[in-house]
Write a protein that holds these residues in place. Structure first.
Motif, PDB file in Angstrom:
ATOM      1  N   ILE A   1      51.069  36.802  37.682  1.00 29.07           N
ATOM      2  CA  ILE A   1      49.704  36.310  37.662  1.00 29.07           C
ATOM      3  C   ILE A   1      48.755  37.284  38.348  1.00 29.07           C
ATOM      4  CG2 ILE A   1      49.918  35.050  39.833  1.00 29.07           C
ATOM      5  CD1 ILE A   1      48.096  33.817  36.690  1.00 29.07           C
ATOM      6  N   TRP A   2      49.298  38.101  39.261  1.00 26.96           N
ATOM      7  CA  TRP A   2      48.493  39.095  39.962  1.00 26.96           C
ATOM      8  C   TRP A   2      47.879  40.099  38.997  1.00 26.96           C
ATOM      9  CZ3 TRP A   2      50.581  43.807  38.854  1.00 26.96           C
ATOM     10  CH2 TRP A   2      51.923  43.835  38.500  1.00 26.96           C
ATOM     11  N   LEU A   3      48.553  40.255  37.814  1.00 29.06           N
ATOM     12  CA  LEU A   3      48.026  41.196  36.831  1.00 29.06           C
ATOM     13  C   LEU A   3      46.664  40.725  36.292  1.00 29.06           C
ATOM     14  CD1 LEU A   3      48.737  43.808  35.292  1.00 29.06           C
ATOM     15  CD2 LEU A   3      49.715  42.369  33.502  1.00 29.06           C
ATOM     16  N   GLY A   4      46.563  39.410  36.072  1.00 31.55           N
ATOM     17  CA  GLY A   4      45.315  38.873  35.529  1.00 31.55           C
ATOM     18  C   GLY A   4      44.272  38.565  36.573  1.00 31.55           C
ATOM     19  N   THR A   5      44.705  38.324  37.802  1.00 31.80           N
ATOM     20  CA  THR A   5      43.742  37.963  38.843  1.00 31.80           C
ATOM     21  C   THR A   5      43.252  39.161  39.653  1.00 31.80           C
ATOM     22  OG1 THR A   5      45.585  37.481  40.328  1.00 31.80           O
ATOM     23  CG2 THR A   5      44.656  35.632  39.087  1.00 31.80           C
ATOM     24  N   VAL A   6      44.045  40.260  39.689  1.00 34.59           N
ATOM     25  CA  VAL A   6      43.680  41.405  40.540  1.00 34.59           C
ATOM     26  C   VAL A   6      43.539  42.690  39.728  1.00 34.59           C
ATOM     27  CG1 VAL A   6      44.354  42.820  42.500  1.00 34.59           C
ATOM     28  CG2 VAL A   6      44.796  40.354  42.541  1.00 34.59           C
ATOM     29  N   VAL A   7      44.607  43.042  38.972  1.00 38.51           N
ATOM     30  CA  VAL A   7      44.648  44.365  38.342  1.00 38.51           C
ATOM     31  C   VAL A   7      43.602  44.499  37.231  1.00 38.51           C
ATOM     32  CG1 VAL A   7      46.075  45.966  37.043  1.00 38.51           C
ATOM     33  CG2 VAL A   7      47.069  44.652  38.927  1.00 38.51           C
ATOM     34  N   ILE A   8      43.639  43.602  36.248  1.00 39.96           N
ATOM     35  CA  ILE A   8      42.713  43.728  35.113  1.00 39.96           C
ATOM     36  C   ILE A   8      41.257  43.586  35.554  1.00 39.96           C
ATOM     37  CG2 ILE A   8      42.029  42.690  32.918  1.00 39.96           C
ATOM     38  CD1 ILE A   8      44.940  42.062  32.392  1.00 39.96           C
ATOM     39  N   PRO A   9      40.885  42.541  36.347  1.00 39.05           N
ATOM     40  CA  PRO A   9      39.491  42.504  36.824  1.00 39.05           C
ATOM     41  C   PRO A   9      39.141  43.709  37.692  1.00 39.05           C
ATOM     42  CG  PRO A   9      40.525  40.358  37.090  1.00 39.05           C
ATOM     43  CD  PRO A   9      41.605  41.308  36.723  1.00 39.05           C
ATOM     44  N   GLY A  10      40.132  44.238  38.458  1.00 40.61           N
ATOM     45  CA  GLY A  10      39.860  45.409  39.286  1.00 40.61           C
ATOM     46  C   GLY A  10      39.556  46.641  38.448  1.00 40.61           C
ATOM     47  N   ILE A  11      40.316  46.826  37.352  1.00 45.22           N
ATOM     48  CA  ILE A  11      40.057  47.966  36.463  1.00 45.22           C
ATOM     49  C   ILE A  11      38.668  47.835  35.836  1.00 45.22           C
ATOM     50  CG2 ILE A  11      40.769  49.063  34.309  1.00 45.22           C
ATOM     51  CD1 ILE A  11      43.650  48.379  35.049  1.00 45.22           C
ATOM     52  N   ALA A  12      38.327  46.625  35.371  1.00 43.14           N
ATOM     53  CA  ALA A  12      37.017  46.414  34.746  1.00 43.14           C
ATOM     54  C   ALA A  12      35.886  46.677  35.742  1.00 43.14           C
ATOM     55  CB  ALA A  12      36.925  44.983  34.204  1.00 43.14           C
ATOM     56  N   PHE A  13      36.060  46.221  36.973  1.00 45.05           N
ATOM     57  CA  PHE A  13      35.017  46.429  37.986  1.00 45.05           C
ATOM     58  C   PHE A  13      34.889  47.915  38.335  1.00 45.05           C
ATOM     59  CE2 PHE A  13      33.723  46.809  42.451  1.00 45.05           C
ATOM     60  CZ  PHE A  13      32.505  46.143  42.407  1.00 45.05           C
ATOM     61  N   THR A  14      36.032  48.597  38.419  1.00 46.59           N
ATOM     62  CA  THR A  14      35.989  50.030  38.739  1.00 46.59           C
ATOM     63  C   THR A  14      35.290  50.830  37.636  1.00 46.59           C
ATOM     64  OG1 THR A  14      38.057  49.802  39.974  1.00 46.59           O
ATOM     65  CG2 THR A  14      37.395  52.022  39.351  1.00 46.59           C
ATOM     66  N   LEU A  15      35.603  50.512  36.366  1.00 44.14           N
ATOM     67  CA  LEU A  15      34.937  51.200  35.262  1.00 44.14           C
ATOM     68  C   LEU A  15      33.435  50.945  35.276  1.00 44.14           C
ATOM     69  CD1 LEU A  15      37.494  50.583  32.366  1.00 44.14           C
ATOM     70  CD2 LEU A  15      37.058  52.718  33.593  1.00 44.14           C
ATOM     71  N   LEU A  16      33.040  49.695  35.593  1.00 41.69           N
ATOM     72  CA  LEU A  16      31.606  49.390  35.675  1.00 41.69           C
ATOM     73  C   LEU A  16      30.957  50.163  36.817  1.00 41.69           C
ATOM     74  CD1 LEU A  16      29.209  47.694  34.706  1.00 41.69           C
ATOM     75  CD2 LEU A  16      29.917  45.907  36.312  1.00 41.69           C
ATOM     76  N   LEU A  17      31.684  50.301  37.931  1.00 43.18           N
ATOM     77  CA  LEU A  17      31.147  51.024  39.076  1.00 43.18           C
ATOM     78  C   LEU A  17      30.995  52.513  38.778  1.00 43.18           C
ATOM     79  CD1 LEU A  17      30.378  50.527  42.071  1.00 43.18           C
ATOM     80  CD2 LEU A  17      32.696  51.235  42.681  1.00 43.18           C
ATOM     81  N   LEU A  18      31.927  53.041  37.979  1.00 39.99           N
ATOM     82  CA  LEU A  18      31.905  54.478  37.673  1.00 39.99           C
ATOM     83  C   LEU A  18      31.090  54.803  36.425  1.00 39.99           C
ATOM     84  CD1 LEU A  18      35.652  55.363  38.363  1.00 39.99           C
ATOM     85  CD2 LEU A  18      33.682  55.698  39.874  1.00 39.99           C
ATOM     86  N   ALA A  19      30.512  53.808  35.781  1.00 39.67           N
ATOM     87  CA  ALA A  19      29.785  54.035  34.528  1.00 39.67           C
ATOM     88  C   ALA A  19      28.725  55.129  34.632  1.00 39.67           C
ATOM     89  CB  ALA A  19      29.164  52.724  34.046  1.00 39.67           C
TER      90      ALA A  19
END
Length: 250
Positions: A94-112
């Motif tokens: 469940i950590w994949l959906g609660t931490v990893v995937i949202p974390g990747i999306a947030f990082t990409l938005l931050l680095l846009a």
């Protein structure tokens, strides 16, 4: 974000940093010209949203019932895609959906702002930002649609219980009866001090349905699935049953 606001959103180069040989047509300073336009648009949208809420109030649903096991919880529509995403991820990861995937999306938005530093403003000339947004919107829309359809299918298989009719007459008969005091000490935690029900059902008008002897039998034997037997015993049970039998409503 500061870099994103200070460079990418400026339609042109600020005057204080404009090269001497750069033409002046088509440019304007970020503050206050460009920022003022954004504030005006934001204010119009906010006022329109407030007016829409005022003239289209949300209807209240049935009162929450902890004993209703048929209720199927579902988040509001703007969280449905995250809700559906977690359905596809087993409990062990469940950590994949609660931490990893949202974390990747947030990082990409931050680095846009650093991933695509082109000065062109046309969407087709900004492929990384444009296609990233398109893919994200399609993915979120598909997950939201799936969540909505699956919820409706679940409701069709297990329809919610109809809401209990609202009791108009809420007067408690003979509140100073000895049985009322025993009820307050032993039964009010579940049925409510005003007999309107909490964990247990409402007892307003229970005298219209049962006699004192029948109520005493229920107290002695309990009533599945949540009411235990012998909550009140002996003479106290008789007093409570006789008092509840008086609770008749028009």
């Amino acid at each position: 974000m500061a870099d994103h606001s200070g460079k990418e959103r400026i339609p042109g180069v600020p005057r204080y940093r404009r090269p001497k040989d750069m033409p002046t047509s088509g440019t304007e300073p970020f503050f206050p010209n460009f920022l003022l336009k954004e504030w005006i648009v934001g204010s119009v949208i906010l006022v329109a949203f407030i007016l829409w809420i005022i003239f289209n109030p949300v209807e209240l649903t049935a009162v929450a019932d902890p004993a209703d096991t048929s209720f199927i919880p579902v988040p509001d529509w703007y969280f449905l895609f995250l809700y559906q995403l977690l359905k596809y991820i087993p409990g062990e990861i469940i950590w994949l959906g609660t931490v990893v995937i949202p974390g990747i999306a947030f990082t990409l938005l931050l680095l846009a702002p650093w991933l695509d530093r082109r000065k062109a403003r046309h969407p087709m000339k900004r492929p990384i930002a444009t296609w990233g947004m398109v893919i994200a919107m399609v993915f979120m829309g598909w997950l939201t649609y799936e969540a909505r359809m699956q919820h409706e299918e679940a409701l069709a298989k297990n329809p919610p219980k109809p809401a209990a009719p609202q009791v108009k007459d809420t007067a408690i008969v003979d509140p100073n009866d000895p049985g009322a005091k025993i009820f307050a000490q032993n039964c009010a935690a579940c049925h409510g001090a005003e007999l309107k029900g909490q964990v247990g059902p409402s007892l307003l008008g229970v005298g219209n349905k049962y006699t004192a002897e029948q109520i005493q039998g229920i107290i002695k034997s309990g009533k599945p699935p949540i009411m235990p037997a012998n909550v009140v015993q002996g003479d106290d049970a008789v007093k409570v049953a006789q008092w509840l039998a008086k609770q008749k409503q028009k």
